[in-house]
Design an enzyme around this catalytic site. Structure first.
Site, PDB file in Angstrom:
ATOM      1  N   SER A 165       0.827  -1.201   0.000  1.00  0.00           N
ATOM      2  CA  SER A 165       0.000   0.000   0.000  1.00  0.00           C
ATOM      3  C   SER A 165       0.875   1.271   0.000  1.00  0.00           C
ATOM      4  CB  SER A 165      -0.926  -0.038   1.225  1.00  0.00           C
ATOM      5  OG  SER A 165      -1.632   1.179   1.347  1.00  0.00           O
TER       6      SER A 165
ATOM      7  N   GLU B 132       5.223  -5.890  11.892  1.00  0.00           N
ATOM      8  CA  GLU B 132       5.719  -7.026  12.677  1.00  0.00           C
ATOM      9  C   GLU B 132       6.916  -7.710  12.016  1.00  0.00           C
ATOM     10  OE1 GLU B 132       2.656  -6.609  11.554  1.00  0.00           O
ATOM     11  OE2 GLU B 132       1.865  -8.412  10.569  1.00  0.00           O
TER      12      GLU B 132
ATOM     13  N   GLN C 227       9.379  -5.897  10.399  1.00  0.00           N
ATOM     14  CA  GLN C 227      10.445  -4.913  10.196  1.00  0.00           C
ATOM     15  C   GLN C 227      11.706  -5.205  11.013  1.00  0.00           C
ATOM     16  OE1 GLN C 227       8.882  -0.926  10.587  1.00  0.00           O
ATOM     17  NE2 GLN C 227       7.371  -1.244   8.960  1.00  0.00           N
TER      18      GLN C 227
ATOM     19  N   HIS D 227       5.491   4.504  10.034  1.00  0.00           N
ATOM     20  CA  HIS D 227       4.759   4.353  11.306  1.00  0.00           C
ATOM     21  C   HIS D 227       5.827   4.138  12.377  1.00  0.00           C
ATOM     22  CE1 HIS D 227       2.045   3.184  14.411  1.00  0.00           C
ATOM     23  NE2 HIS D 227       2.113   1.879  14.221  1.00  0.00           N
TER      24      HIS D 227
HETATM   25  P1  NDP Z   1       1.650  -3.782   3.007  1.00  0.00           P
HETATM   26  O1  NDP Z   1       1.244  -4.981   3.776  1.00  0.00           O
HETATM   27  O2  NDP Z   1       0.710  -3.202   2.011  1.00  0.00           O
HETATM   28  O3  NDP Z   1       3.025  -4.049   2.227  1.00  0.00           O
HETATM   29  C1  NDP Z   1       3.674  -5.206   2.215  1.00  0.00           C
HETATM   30  C2  NDP Z   1       4.898  -5.119   1.307  1.00  0.00           C
HETATM   31  O4  NDP Z   1       6.006  -5.576   2.069  1.00  0.00           O
HETATM   32  C3  NDP Z   1       4.756  -6.011   0.129  1.00  0.00           C
HETATM   33  O5  NDP Z   1       5.436  -5.482  -0.979  1.00  0.00           O
HETATM   34  C4  NDP Z   1       5.432  -7.294   0.607  1.00  0.00           C
HETATM   35  O6  NDP Z   1       5.984  -8.013  -0.449  1.00  0.00           O
HETATM   36  C5  NDP Z   1       6.545  -6.747   1.481  1.00  0.00           C
HETATM   37  N1  NDP Z   1       6.896  -7.666   2.556  1.00  0.00           N
HETATM   38  C6  NDP Z   1       6.048  -8.278   3.416  1.00  0.00           C
HETATM   39  N2  NDP Z   1       6.724  -9.001   4.312  1.00  0.00           N
HETATM   40  C7  NDP Z   1       8.023  -8.839   4.018  1.00  0.00           C
HETATM   41  C8  NDP Z   1       9.219  -9.342   4.577  1.00  0.00           C
HETATM   42  N3  NDP Z   1       9.202 -10.134   5.644  1.00  0.00           N
HETATM   43  N4  NDP Z   1      10.385  -8.960   4.013  1.00  0.00           N
HETATM   44  C9  NDP Z   1      10.409  -8.146   2.943  1.00  0.00           C
HETATM   45  N5  NDP Z   1       9.311  -7.635   2.358  1.00  0.00           N
HETATM   46  C10 NDP Z   1       8.136  -7.991   2.892  1.00  0.00           C
HETATM   47  O7  NDP Z   1       2.132  -2.699   4.065  1.00  0.00           O
HETATM   48  P2  NDP Z   1       1.580  -1.207   4.254  1.00  0.00           P
HETATM   49  O8  NDP Z   1       2.007  -0.386   3.105  1.00  0.00           O
HETATM   50  O9  NDP Z   1       0.145  -1.254   4.667  1.00  0.00           O
HETATM   51  O10 NDP Z   1       2.390  -0.788   5.554  1.00  0.00           O
HETATM   52  C11 NDP Z   1       3.760  -0.496   5.504  1.00  0.00           C
HETATM   53  C12 NDP Z   1       4.098   0.496   6.592  1.00  0.00           C
HETATM   54  O11 NDP Z   1       3.365   1.702   6.374  1.00  0.00           O
HETATM   55  C13 NDP Z   1       3.737   0.038   8.004  1.00  0.00           C
HETATM   56  O12 NDP Z   1       4.724   0.548   8.854  1.00  0.00           O
HETATM   57  C14 NDP Z   1       2.405   0.735   8.258  1.00  0.00           C
HETATM   58  O13 NDP Z   1       2.157   0.931   9.626  1.00  0.00           O
HETATM   59  C15 NDP Z   1       2.625   2.043   7.547  1.00  0.00           C
HETATM   60  N6  NDP Z   1       1.439   2.779   7.131  1.00  0.00           N
HETATM   61  C16 NDP Z   1       0.456   2.147   6.428  1.00  0.00           C
HETATM   62  C17 NDP Z   1      -0.646   2.855   5.996  1.00  0.00           C
HETATM   63  C18 NDP Z   1      -1.676   2.211   5.142  1.00  0.00           C
HETATM   64  O14 NDP Z   1      -2.617   2.906   4.772  1.00  0.00           O
HETATM   65  N7  NDP Z   1      -1.592   0.946   4.772  1.00  0.00           N
HETATM   66  C19 NDP Z   1      -0.817   4.293   6.324  1.00  0.00           C
HETATM   67  C20 NDP Z   1       0.333   4.872   6.963  1.00  0.00           C
HETATM   68  C21 NDP Z   1       1.383   4.122   7.371  1.00  0.00           C
HETATM   69  P3  NDP Z   1       5.736  -9.602  -0.637  1.00  0.00           P
HETATM   70  O15 NDP Z   1       4.848 -10.073   0.493  1.00  0.00           O
HETATM   71  O16 NDP Z   1       5.108  -9.700  -1.986  1.00  0.00           O
HETATM   72  O17 NDP Z   1       7.091 -10.211  -0.559  1.00  0.00           O
END
Ligand code: NDP
Ligand code: MG
Length: 356
Positions: A27, A85, A87, A109
């Site tokens: 996102s 979780e 990060q 965040h």
């Molecule tokens: P998403 O769940 O949408 O993004 C996940 C991304 O991270 C995917 O590209 C995924 O790729 C990758 N990913 C997942 N697990 C891992 C891992 N273990 N290692 C490497 N890459 C990984 O996250 P959001 O964008 O919702 O949230 C991201 C941050 O932004 C958080 O800190 C959240 O609190 C913050 N935030 C979110 C908002 C929102 O509206 N969603 C608003 C403001 C802040 P794949 O799984 O394909 O490998």
């Protein structure tokens, strides 16, 4: 009142010639990446080699890296936008050992910094840029020439220019067009958790369910209870979102407005506020964070159980059926199926596709 920064306060030049690496293309990640790229900056995305997001990023013309050690080594600026979780592990295993001296580390965040799951080395700048909207809005607003307001916080200022670098980033993603509000990691983290627990997610869903159950228990039909206690929430929330509480009360009937003033405070009363204060204390003391991290580390047993219970509940079953009568609704059926692994009837899915 808070300090707010705008484009005139933010020099994009501070990021020119720097290598920005965004970890995650979900996102937030996709929106930050594409906006920074369109702002003329040198940005790459780092994803796991098996990630489904790789094709999407490449199709959008993004440079994709799949070796997190090399990606961290190459970066002047890192933004971590993978789930909160996950990060710490990414940080401990790949970013911390490789990030160059004097780099800037960004989060969207504050959870991991505030609760000291990630402790950046003293030579690093550490910043929070948190858009106050989901990624698709951050992207679409940027594309239409405006932006979504952001929060900025400086966790560590090693370079003496951390805030300026943060403002440049906020400008790169379009946030400075709308306004960048200064906060701290502590304030952002604690208020974010409190808001989602007490009002946005926990509070709202508990209220909806309690209202629905009260009507059904009193013998009213669940379909009618669903409309009154769940479906129509959106109509009210949209009015509040667009113009505040007074705007909503102006639009509803006098009967509804009178019931609102005289009955609302009987539900959300001193006892409720005391419980809210307790919930806030558990956030401030770190009790909630500890509990949640333990839940994650043991494979999320409670989350799985809660999801299972909800998917079998009357309000969800009735909702599935009623939503199939409203094909303009957005994607809820498929989303739930992905989420719970549950098989939902083909008729519902067909209805869900009509709107696409
Ligand atoms: P998403 O769940 O949408 O993004 C996940 C991304 O991270 C995917 O590209 C995924 O790729 C990758 N990913 C997942 N697990 C891992 C891992 N273990 N290692 C490497 N890459 C990984 O996250 P959001 O964008 O919702 O949230 C991201 C941050 O932004 C958080 O800190 C959240 O609190 C913050 N935030 C979110 C908002 C929102 O509206 N969603 C608003 C403001 C802040 P794949 O799984 O394909 O490998
Ligand atoms: Mg939030």
């Amino acid at each position: 009142m808070a300090t707010v920064y705008y484009e005139k306060d933010a020099d994009l030049g501070l990021l020119k010639g720097k290598k920005i690496v965004i970890f995650g293309y979900g996102s937030q990640g996709h929106a930050h990446t594409l906006n920074l790229k369109d702002s003329g900056l040198d940005v790459s995305v780092c994803l796991r080699p098996e990630s489904k997001a790789i094709d999407r990023a490449k199709a959008a013309g993004v440079n994709v890296l799949t070796n997190p050690d090399e990606a961290a080594r190459s970066a002047d600026v890192v933004m971590i936008v993978i789930p909160d979780e996950d990060q710490k592990k990414l940080w401990d295993d790949h970013i911390a050992p490789n990030l160059k001296k004097g780099a800037a580390l960004f989060f969207a965040h504050g959870f991991n910094i505030h609760f000291k799951r990630v402790v950046p080395r003293p030579d690093l700048d550490c910043l929070l840029i948190a858009p106050k909207g989901p990624g698709h809005l951050v992207r679409s607003q940027y594309q239409s020439g405006v932006g979504v307001p952001c929060l900025i916080a400086v966790g560590q200022d090693a370079s003496g220019k951390a805030k300026q670098i943060g403002l440049a980033y906020a400008r790169g993603i379009g946030g400075a067009r709308a306004g960048v509000i200064e906060t701290t990691f502590k304030e952002e983290t604690e208020t974010d958790l409190f808001g989602e627990q007490s009002v946005l997610c926990g509070g709202v869903t508990a209220l909806i369910q309690a209202g629905f159950e009260t009507l059904v228990k009193a013998g009213y039909q669940p379909e009618v209870a669903y409309f009154e206690c769940l479906h129509e929430v959106k109509l009210i929330v949209d009015l509040i979102y667009n113009g505040g509480i007074a705007n909503m009360r102006y639009s509803i009937s006098n009967t509804a407005e009178y019931g609102d003033y005289t009955r609302g405070p009987r539900l959300i009363n001193e006892t409720t506020k005391k419980e809210m204060a307790k919930i806030l204390e558990e956030i401030q003391s770190g009790k909630f964070a500890k509990e949640y991290i333990e839940e994650c580390e043991s494979g999320m047993p409670q989350l799985k159980q809660f999801r299972k219970e909800l998917s079998g509940s009357l309000i969800e079953k009735v909702g599935d059926q009623l939503r199939s009568m409203m094909p303009w609704l957005d994607g809820s059926v498929q989303k739930r199926e992905q989420h719970t692994g549950e098989v939902i009837s083909p008729a519902l899915k067909t209805a869900d596709l009509v709107k696409k």
